[in-house]
Design an enzyme around this catalytic site. Structure first.
Site, PDB file in Angstrom:
ATOM      1  N   CYS A 255      18.665  -6.637  25.879  1.00 21.52           N
ATOM      2  CA  CYS A 255      17.805  -6.893  24.704  1.00 21.52           C
ATOM      3  C   CYS A 255      17.862  -8.405  24.524  1.00 21.52           C
ATOM      4  CB  CYS A 255      18.339  -6.178  23.467  1.00 21.52           C
ATOM      5  SG  CYS A 255      18.419  -4.387  23.641  1.00 21.52           S
ATOM      6  N   ASP A 304      11.582  -1.099  28.539  1.00 21.89           N
ATOM      7  CA  ASP A 304      12.252  -0.385  27.450  1.00 21.89           C
ATOM      8  C   ASP A 304      13.664   0.003  27.901  1.00 21.89           C
ATOM      9  OD1 ASP A 304      13.097   1.321  25.487  1.00 21.89           O
ATOM     10  OD2 ASP A 304      11.342   2.641  25.557  1.00 21.89           O
ATOM     11  N   CYS A 376      24.104  -7.731  14.822  1.00 26.81           N
ATOM     12  CA  CYS A 376      24.311  -8.677  13.713  1.00 26.81           C
ATOM     13  C   CYS A 376      24.191  -7.873  12.419  1.00 26.81           C
ATOM     14  CB  CYS A 376      23.346  -9.862  13.779  1.00 26.81           C
ATOM     15  SG  CYS A 376      21.618  -9.413  13.857  1.00 26.81           S
TER      16      CYS A 376
HETATM   17  C1  LIG Z   1      19.046  -8.853  18.288  1.00 28.40           C
HETATM   18  S1  LIG Z   1      17.633  -9.219  19.196  1.00 28.40           S
HETATM   19  C2  LIG Z   1      18.316  -9.941  20.634  1.00 28.40           C
HETATM   20  C3  LIG Z   1      18.720 -11.391  20.474  1.00 28.40           C
HETATM   21  C4  LIG Z   1      19.062 -12.016  21.817  1.00 28.40           C
HETATM   22  N1  LIG Z   1      20.106 -11.288  22.503  1.00 28.40           N
HETATM   23  C5  LIG Z   1      19.501 -13.472  21.667  1.00 28.40           C
HETATM   24  O1  LIG Z   1      20.685 -13.750  21.661  1.00 28.40           O
HETATM   25  O2  LIG Z   1      18.636 -14.329  21.588  1.00 28.40           O
HETATM   26  C6  LIG Z   1      17.165  -7.646  19.748  1.00 28.40           C
HETATM   27  C7  LIG Z   1      16.060  -7.649  20.790  1.00 28.40           C
HETATM   28  O3  LIG Z   1      15.913  -6.305  21.254  1.00 28.40           O
HETATM   29  C8  LIG Z   1      14.583  -6.117  21.622  1.00 28.40           C
HETATM   30  N2  LIG Z   1      14.369  -4.658  21.730  1.00 28.40           N
HETATM   31  C9  LIG Z   1      14.129  -3.765  20.752  1.00 28.40           C
HETATM   32  N3  LIG Z   1      14.006  -2.534  21.267  1.00 28.40           N
HETATM   33  C10 LIG Z   1      14.190  -2.649  22.603  1.00 28.40           C
HETATM   34  C11 LIG Z   1      14.172  -1.729  23.682  1.00 28.40           C
HETATM   35  N4  LIG Z   1      13.947  -0.428  23.476  1.00 28.40           N
HETATM   36  N5  LIG Z   1      14.376  -2.196  24.925  1.00 28.40           N
HETATM   37  C12 LIG Z   1      14.599  -3.514  25.155  1.00 28.40           C
HETATM   38  N6  LIG Z   1      14.604  -4.441  24.155  1.00 28.40           N
HETATM   39  C13 LIG Z   1      14.418  -4.000  22.908  1.00 28.40           C
HETATM   40  C14 LIG Z   1      13.808  -6.821  20.536  1.00 28.40           C
HETATM   41  O4  LIG Z   1      12.493  -7.128  20.980  1.00 28.40           O
HETATM   42  C15 LIG Z   1      14.674  -8.057  20.284  1.00 28.40           C
HETATM   43  O5  LIG Z   1      14.182  -9.133  21.027  1.00 28.40           O
END
Ligand SMILES: C[S@@+](CC[C@H](N)C(=O)[O-])C[C@H]1O[C@@H](n2cnc3c(N)ncnc32)[C@H](O)[C@@H]1O
Length: 436
Positions: A255, A304, A376
């Site tokens: 993610c 995903d 977070c």
């Molecule tokens: C907490 S943020 C990640 C922050 C990142 N790790 C950073 O340090 O910059 C969560 C991320 O998960 C992504 N996300 C949400 N659902 C997801 C899924 N089913 N598969 C992959 N990514 C996903 C969102 O688009 C978002 O960018």
């Protein structure tokens, strides 16, 4: 001639978007460029973040002051009322200027009819300020500027120091940096900052973190464009440290966007083969930009994590970072709009999404490999309870405890309380797959 785009009118447009359900950072990035002068942009930003930080109180006050609620199409006028009240209560703007400029902004929004309304409401507030504040502050959710459901959760979770936690979440966040140790040591960078008259301290809990005495524009940071430093909270920096990648390993950041932790992983181990995955293609562009500034490359995949398919899912990884989507309740001081946008009923679907991501990604970890589960969030159901349910269901997984001088040990994993050692509220649990 009156300007069409002044700070208050632009702030009202941004806040209208937030009150309509959009994120403050996204609306600001889109609309702040309407203001050419950096000083005007600075004021608009201050107004937007301040209003969202104090929203529960400003909202309660306008409810007292308006005879009837404004129509949904007039959320910009609602926002102007918040902007006016915020200035009267919390900014060192002369009262008459706060009232006059906020009312005048209604005209610049093309709503001349609202000039008198904004003026009247703000003047009525000035006349009854003390009594009104006493009345609305009688409600604890207003007094502590937190949604009632979240205030209750924080009180339950930290019965001893919930007030400190709430205060930390309501405070302005510091600006923290991560030094790219491939290009120089933290001490060298501190020295560079001192030579440029920028006051800063190291963040003891981290290996590369520095917190600045005052936030400043990234353009003023020595070597920012050359990748010497990145802006990243100290708590967020612990993710890559805990995952502890080794040179040449295959690592999945499942993610990844906007890529703060991807960049850090690449800084920590030479020749890392990193796959950065995110479900949101537009956010993945930010990963690309961030890695380019640091001079790194990775395989970027849109996909995903809860339903692995495609090339990225056809290999096994030595280490996986799972920085799952969460309630973001640990970073409210950085994103105060979360107080307004996040609802209690969002939590169960988020917990389910995290569960499905963790379950689907686990098979991609090599036997003997390590997965770091990160949020977070400060809510136990997204954190230790999520990990406990996973361990109960997955025989091949075991927790490896995090022995650290920062944060609080939970039954499983470790929680940083917001504001603890100047860090945001993060949760980490380190899992290992038993070798067959
Ligand atoms: C907490 S943020 C990640 C922050 C990142 N790790 C950073 O340090 O910059 C969560 C991320 O998960 C992504 N996300 C949400 N659902 C997801 C899924 N089913 N598969 C992959 N990514 C996903 C969102 O688009 C978002 O960018």
């Amino acid at each position: 001639m009156a300007k069409k785009h002044d700070s208050r009118a632009v702030a009202a447009r941004i806040l209208k978007e937030v009150l309509g359900g959009h994120s403050l950072s996204e609306a600001s990035a889109r609309l702040l460029p309407q203001l050419e002068d950096p000083k005007d942009r600075g004021l608009a930003q201050e107004l937007c973040y301040g209003v969202m930080r104090w929203h529960p109180q400003l909202e309660a006050l306008t409810r007292q002051l308006l005879k009837k609620p404004l129509k949904p199409k007039d959320l910009d006028i609602q926002a102007l009322l918040f902007i006016g009240l915020y200035q009267l209560l919390y900014l060192r703007v002369a009262d008459h200027a706060a009232v006059h400029e906020s009312a005048g902004a209604a005209e610049r929004l093309g709503k001349r009819w609202a000039v008198g309304l904004v003026n009247g409401v703000l003047r009525a507030f000035q006349r009854q300020q003390e009594a009104l504040l006493a009345k609305v502050d009688a409600d604890p959710a207003v007094r502590y500027r937190m949604p009632a459901w979240l205030l209750q959760r924080i009180q339950q979770h930290w019965p001893q120091n919930w007030q400190e936690t709430v205060e930390a979440l309501n405070s302005r966040p510091p600006m923290s940096l991560r030094v790219n140790q491939q290009l120089g040591s933290r001490d060298d960078y501190l020295q560079k900052l001192a030579e440029n008259g920028i006051g800063a301290q190291i963040i003891e809990a981290t290996r590369s973190g520095i917190v600045l005495d005052q936030p400043l524009d990234v353009g003023s940071l020595p070597g920012f464009d050359d990748g010497l430093v990145s802006v990243q909270d100290g708590g967020a920096q612990l993710a890559a440290e805990l995952l502890d990648p080794k040179p040449g390993e295959l690592v999945l950041d499942a993610c990844a966007a906007p890529g703060g932790k991807s960049g850090h992983l690449l800084e920590l181990a030479q020749g890392l083969q990193l796959t950065a995955l995110d479900v949101d293609g537009r956010r993945l562009l930010r990963v690309q930009e961030n890695l380019e500034r640091l001079g790194f490359s990775a395989t970027l995949d849109e996909g995903d994590a809860a339903a692995p398919s495609g090339d990225w899912s056809a290999q096994a990884y030595d280490r996986i970072l799972l920085d799952v989507p969460c309630s973001s309740t640990g970073v409210i001081r950085r994103h105060p709009d979360i107080k307004f946008l996040r609802r209690e009923e969002d939590i169960a679907p988020l917990v389910e999404l995290q569960r499905s991501i963790l379950t689907a990604i686990w098979p991609l970890l090599k036997p003997g490999g390590r997965l770091l589960y990160a949020t977070c969030s400060i809510l136990p159901e997204e954190n230790e309870q999520q990990v406990a349910a996973f361990l109960a269901a997955e025989e091949s997984a075991r927790e490896c405890g995090i022995d650290a001088p920062w944060g609080e040990a939970c039954a499983l994993g470790r929680q940083i309380r917001p504001g603890d050692a100047s860090m945001d509220g993060f949760y980490y649990a380190c899992l290992e797959k038993r070798a067959k």
